[in-house]
Scaffold this motif. Sequence first.
Motif, PDB file in Angstrom:
ATOM      1  N   GLU A  55       0.832  -1.207   0.000  1.00 12.68           N
ATOM      2  CA  GLU A  55       0.000   0.000   0.000  1.00 12.68           C
ATOM      3  C   GLU A  55       0.865   1.254   0.000  1.00 12.68           C
ATOM      4  N   LEU A  56       1.956   1.247   0.759  1.00 12.46           N
ATOM      5  CA  LEU A  56       2.876   2.383   0.749  1.00 12.46           C
ATOM      6  C   LEU A  56       3.590   2.492  -0.601  1.00 12.46           C
ATOM      7  N   ALA A  57       3.870   1.362  -1.231  1.00  7.36           N
ATOM      8  CA  ALA A  57       4.538   1.378  -2.535  1.00  7.36           C
ATOM      9  C   ALA A  57       3.637   1.906  -3.637  1.00  7.36           C
ATOM     10  N   SER A  58       2.332   2.013  -3.391  1.00  6.45           N
ATOM     11  CA  SER A  58       1.405   2.518  -4.406  1.00  6.45           C
ATOM     12  C   SER A  58       1.211   4.027  -4.321  1.00  6.45           C
ATOM     13  N   ILE A  59       2.108   4.722  -3.630  1.00  5.39           N
ATOM     14  CA  ILE A  59       2.035   6.184  -3.501  1.00  5.39           C
ATOM     15  C   ILE A  59       3.018   6.823  -4.462  1.00  5.39           C
ATOM     16  N   SER A  60       2.530   7.744  -5.271  1.00  4.92           N
ATOM     17  CA  SER A  60       3.367   8.538  -6.171  1.00  4.92           C
ATOM     18  C   SER A  60       3.548   9.924  -5.559  1.00  4.92           C
ATOM     19  N   ILE A  61       4.730  10.495  -5.708  1.00  3.66           N
ATOM     20  CA  ILE A  61       5.029  11.802  -5.119  1.00  3.66           C
ATOM     21  C   ILE A  61       5.236  12.808  -6.241  1.00  3.66           C
ATOM     22  N   LYS A  62       4.512  13.929  -6.162  1.00  5.86           N
ATOM     23  CA  LYS A  62       4.629  14.968  -7.179  1.00  5.86           C
ATOM     24  C   LYS A  62       6.025  15.590  -7.136  1.00  5.86           C
ATOM     25  N   PRO A  63       6.520  16.083  -8.278  1.00  3.71           N
ATOM     26  CA  PRO A  63       7.847  16.716  -8.311  1.00  3.71           C
ATOM     27  C   PRO A  63       7.905  17.974  -7.438  1.00  3.71           C
ATOM     28  N   VAL A  64       9.100  18.271  -6.950  1.00  2.00           N
ATOM     29  CA  VAL A  64       9.350  19.445  -6.104  1.00  2.00           C
ATOM     30  C   VAL A  64      10.409  20.311  -6.769  1.00  2.00           C
ATOM     31  N   ASN A  65      10.665  21.508  -6.222  1.00  2.00           N
ATOM     32  CA  ASN A  65      11.515  22.447  -6.947  1.00  2.00           C
ATOM     33  C   ASN A  65      12.778  22.907  -6.232  1.00  2.00           C
ATOM     34  N   THR A  66      13.102  22.395  -5.058  1.00  3.71           N
ATOM     35  CA  THR A  66      14.339  22.795  -4.396  1.00  3.71           C
ATOM     36  C   THR A  66      15.211  21.566  -4.139  1.00  3.71           C
ATOM     37  N   ARG A  67      16.501  21.809  -3.898  1.00  3.04           N
ATOM     38  CA  ARG A  67      17.433  20.709  -3.686  1.00  3.04           C
ATOM     39  C   ARG A  67      17.090  19.899  -2.448  1.00  3.04           C
ATOM     40  N   TYR A  68      16.793  20.577  -1.342  1.00  2.00           N
ATOM     41  CA  TYR A  68      16.491  19.858  -0.102  1.00  2.00           C
ATOM     42  C   TYR A  68      15.133  19.153  -0.186  1.00  2.00           C
ATOM     43  N   ALA A  69      14.171  19.745  -0.899  1.00  2.00           N
ATOM     44  CA  ALA A  69      12.876  19.076  -1.094  1.00  2.00           C
ATOM     45  C   ALA A  69      13.051  17.838  -1.974  1.00  2.00           C
ATOM     46  N   GLN A  70      13.944  17.939  -2.967  1.00  2.00           N
ATOM     47  CA  GLN A  70      14.217  16.780  -3.818  1.00  2.00           C
ATOM     48  C   GLN A  70      14.882  15.663  -3.011  1.00  2.00           C
ATOM     49  N   GLN A  71      15.720  16.019  -2.046  1.00  2.00           N
ATOM     50  CA  GLN A  71      16.342  15.019  -1.173  1.00  2.00           C
ATOM     51  C   GLN A  71      15.265  14.269  -0.378  1.00  2.00           C
ATOM     52  N   VAL A  72      14.313  15.023   0.189  1.00  2.00           N
ATOM     53  CA  VAL A  72      13.215  14.394   0.941  1.00  2.00           C
ATOM     54  C   VAL A  72      12.405  13.497   0.011  1.00  2.00           C
ATOM     55  N   ARG A  73      12.090  13.987  -1.170  1.00  2.00           N
ATOM     56  CA  ARG A  73      11.304  13.211  -2.144  1.00  2.00           C
ATOM     57  C   ARG A  73      12.020  11.920  -2.531  1.00  2.00           C
ATOM     58  N   ASN A  74      13.327  12.009  -2.818  1.00  2.00           N
ATOM     59  CA  ASN A  74      14.091  10.817  -3.201  1.00  2.00           C
ATOM     60  C   ASN A  74      14.097   9.776  -2.084  1.00  2.00           C
ATOM     61  N   HIS A  75      14.311  10.214  -0.848  1.00  2.00           N
ATOM     62  CA  HIS A  75      14.311   9.284   0.279  1.00  2.00           C
ATOM     63  C   HIS A  75      12.928   8.651   0.468  1.00  2.00           C
ATOM     64  N   LEU A  76      11.873   9.439   0.265  1.00  2.00           N
ATOM     65  CA  LEU A  76      10.514   8.900   0.388  1.00  2.00           C
ATOM     66  C   LEU A  76      10.208   7.874  -0.703  1.00  2.00           C
ATOM     67  N   ILE A  77      10.608   8.176  -1.931  1.00  2.00           N
ATOM     68  CA  ILE A  77      10.381   7.226  -3.023  1.00  2.00           C
ATOM     69  C   ILE A  77      11.084   5.908  -2.720  1.00  2.00           C
ATOM     70  N   PHE A  78      12.317   5.998  -2.244  1.00  2.00           N
ATOM     71  CA  PHE A  78      13.063   4.784  -1.910  1.00  2.00           C
ATOM     72  C   PHE A  78      12.397   4.035  -0.755  1.00  2.00           C
ATOM     73  N   ALA A  79      11.940   4.766   0.267  1.00  2.00           N
ATOM     74  CA  ALA A  79      11.322   4.125   1.437  1.00  2.00           C
ATOM     75  C   ALA A  79       9.969   3.508   1.090  1.00  2.00           C
ATOM     76  N   PHE A  80       9.157   4.218   0.320  1.00  2.00           N
ATOM     77  CA  PHE A  80       7.839   3.694  -0.049  1.00  2.00           C
ATOM     78  C   PHE A  80       7.956   2.438  -0.908  1.00  2.00           C
ATOM     79  N   GLY A  81       8.799   2.503  -1.940  1.00  2.00           N
ATOM     80  CA  GLY A  81       8.924   1.388  -2.862  1.00  2.00           C
ATOM     81  C   GLY A  81       9.955   0.361  -2.460  1.00  2.00           C
ATOM     82  N   GLN A  82      10.617   0.571  -1.341  1.00  2.00           N
ATOM     83  CA  GLN A  82      11.680  -0.313  -0.857  1.00  2.00           C
ATOM     84  C   GLN A  82      12.737  -0.527  -1.938  1.00  2.00           C
ATOM     85  N   GLY A  83      13.079   0.561  -2.605  1.00  2.00           N
ATOM     86  CA  GLY A  83      14.131   0.524  -3.608  1.00  2.00           C
ATOM     87  C   GLY A  83      13.666   0.294  -5.030  1.00  2.00           C
TER      88      GLY A  83
END
Length: 193
Positions: A55-83
Amino acid sequence: MSLPDPVKSEAARLRGRLAVCGMVAALALVSACTVRPLYSNQPLSPGSTLSASAELASISIKPVNTRYAQQVRNHLIFAFGQGSGEPASPAYVLDLGVTELVESAAIVQVQTQEDEPTAGTVTLTANYVLRDTATNTVIAVGKRSIPSSFDRPRQEFAAYRAQIDAENRAARELADLLRLSIAQDLAKHGKKA
């Protein structure tokens, strides 16, 4: 040899009964606990057929526009989809907004006439909105923040690099916090449905 005192033995029996009643009450409280492990194969919501990780892997995250926001987004994508990355057909969409606040944590005079900041704190704050893609209804709205401290050396590049490292640490920790919060939100949403 003396006979046992009836008052003391009655008090001992009463203490024993109270201890047993206390144990029964404690077991009743603990059995009512609804804590479930996040990494289990059971679904987050009662009506769902997906496991918590699916269920967590079925979450898509909209793009963001700052470097630190992109870091959070990348970590979330990895955590949700388990890689495994973002889902091809997401069941949920996460709108993520991340802001940054950089403050001087301490002012210390260092062999000059000026006060120079020697320590700083980066605070990342994330506002999120989780939506169901099928109905476009809002499932959850939340806000989480995390601070990260760093030293500010006198060299400009070293101070800048220390701030970037603090942003990266805060982004990783904020993504972990958001993952847990969103899993809780999905579990609460399933209970209402």
